[in-house]
Design a protein around this motif. Structure first.
Motif, PDB file in Angstrom:
ATOM      1  N   ARG A  32      11.907 -22.249  15.011  1.00 11.18           N
ATOM      2  CA  ARG A  32      10.862 -22.070  15.639  1.00 11.18           C
ATOM      3  C   ARG A  32      10.730 -21.186  17.066  1.00 11.18           C
TER       4      ARG A  32
ATOM      5  N   ALA B 203       9.143 -17.776  17.832  1.00 10.96           N
ATOM      6  CA  ALA B 203       8.225 -17.629  18.904  1.00 10.96           C
ATOM      7  C   ALA B 203       8.722 -16.373  19.803  1.00 10.96           C
TER       8      ALA B 203
ATOM      9  N   SER C 172       1.311 -20.370  12.005  1.00  4.30           N
ATOM     10  CA  SER C 172       1.304 -20.282  13.500  1.00  4.30           C
ATOM     11  C   SER C 172       1.736 -19.255  14.174  1.00  4.30           C
ATOM     12  N   HIS C 173       2.451 -18.381  13.438  1.00  4.82           N
ATOM     13  CA  HIS C 173       2.844 -17.152  13.922  1.00  4.82           C
ATOM     14  C   HIS C 173       2.695 -15.742  13.133  1.00  4.82           C
TER      15      HIS C 173
ATOM     16  N   LYS D 283       8.037 -12.868  18.302  1.00  5.14           N
ATOM     17  CA  LYS D 283       6.455 -12.640  18.680  1.00  5.14           C
ATOM     18  C   LYS D 283       6.194 -12.257  19.851  1.00  5.14           C
TER      19      LYS D 283
END
Length: 305
Positions: A171, A175, A222-223, A178
């Motif tokens: 994660r 993240a 989520s990404h 991104k």
């Protein structure tokens, strides 16, 4: 003690990795006799799984699948070792990506990618993809208890530049990518059985209701990563064809768990086409008798828990 075992075993592994494939598979045949006929490694688990997955088949048909699976299982183990000494030319000939342009198109569009695959056919040589794409490659994996063999496996799987990461690291890494607009591709094997207390979704797999992993889907949603199924076919001993299939180009807008269910359906298709190449030693259906109460009356559709 871990180091002693590693020191004793590694020279043998190195030697095997330098042998020609003809001898590699001769050794594999011998390992099959030992593993299947003498030791009987996880034979009960394999047989129970095959009965669950193929109740319509005869005992003779399931026994044939069982034996062919163990032969493939031994081949895969030797092929992983062979990765230490395989040349790029051999790899490109033996593990062919039929439509790598799918990946390249997504990269050109600036999309980060999640490659989802099951324990089917061969996943050890998928790392060669890294030589054909421009994104930074990560693979989520489970560490081996022996830290020296764990390092060896990481070195083997990192041969083409892939970085292996633990589940809990994924994660933060995704993240961070991104945030910095770094182009990445993450590979994950998603067909294991989750721990029951962490199960959030149940669905039918080979007509048996089981909990499934949804972590890859959650990361995609989520990404904004594009989930891609990697379908691998064994076309000959030591020869594979891998084909990419985009599960959705808009993960954030589709209903929860649809990506995970689509992945399981693709996995089931592969198994039904050639069941001998699935990893039947896993206890994939071990939670089948622990269906949530709210779902026990109606098993015709999936459930979230």
């Amino acid at each position: 003690m871990q180091l002693v075992v590693y020191i004793l075993v590694y020279p043998l592994l190195w030697l095997i990795s330098r042998l020609p494939f003809k001898i590699i598979y001769f050794i594999s045949d011998g390992v099959y006799v030992l593993l299947y006929h003498v030791i009987g490694y996880r034979k009960k688990v394999v047989r129970n799984n095959l009965v669950l997955a193929f109740p319509e088949k005869s005992d003779e048909e399931r026994l044939l699948i069982e034996k062919e699976f163990y032969k493939h299982f031994c081949d895969m183990f030797l092929e992983m070792i062979k990765t230490l000494g395989i040349t790029n030319k051999q790899m490109k000939k033996r593990y062919v990506f039929t439509n790598v342009e799918v990946m390249q198109k997504l990269e050109n569009e600036g999309k980060n990618i999640m490659i989802m695959m099951p324990h089917y056919a061969s996943w050890e040589w998928v790392f060669s993809l890294n030589s054909m794409v421009k994104s930074k490659a990560y693979a989520i994996y489970q560490p081996i208890q022996n830290k020296y063999f764990d390092r060896l496996v990481r070195n083997i799987r990192s041969k083409y530049g892939t970085t292996l990461i633990k589940t809990y690291e994924s994660r933060n890494i995704i993240a961070a990518a991104k945030e910095t607009n770094e182009l990445i591709t993450v590979g994950i094997i998603s067909d294991q059985s989750p721990m029951l207390q962490r199960a959030r979704h149940w669905t039918k797999f080979m007509d048996v209701l089981v909990p499934i992993h949804v972590g890859a889907e959650e990361l995609c949603k989520s990404h904004g990563m594009i989930p891609v199924y990697l379908k691998v076919k064994k076309v000959g001993r030591g020869y594979y064809q891998a084909t990419f299939k985009i599960l959705t180009e808009n993960p954030s807008v589709i209903a929860n768990y649809e990506i995970s269910e689509a992945f399981m359906k693709e996995t089931e298709k592969s198994i039904r086409e050639a069941p001998e190449y699935y990893f039947w030693t896993h206890k994939r259906w071990k939670h089948k008798d622990k269906v949530p109460k709210e779902f026990q009356k109606d098993t015709s559709k999936a459930v979230s828990s």
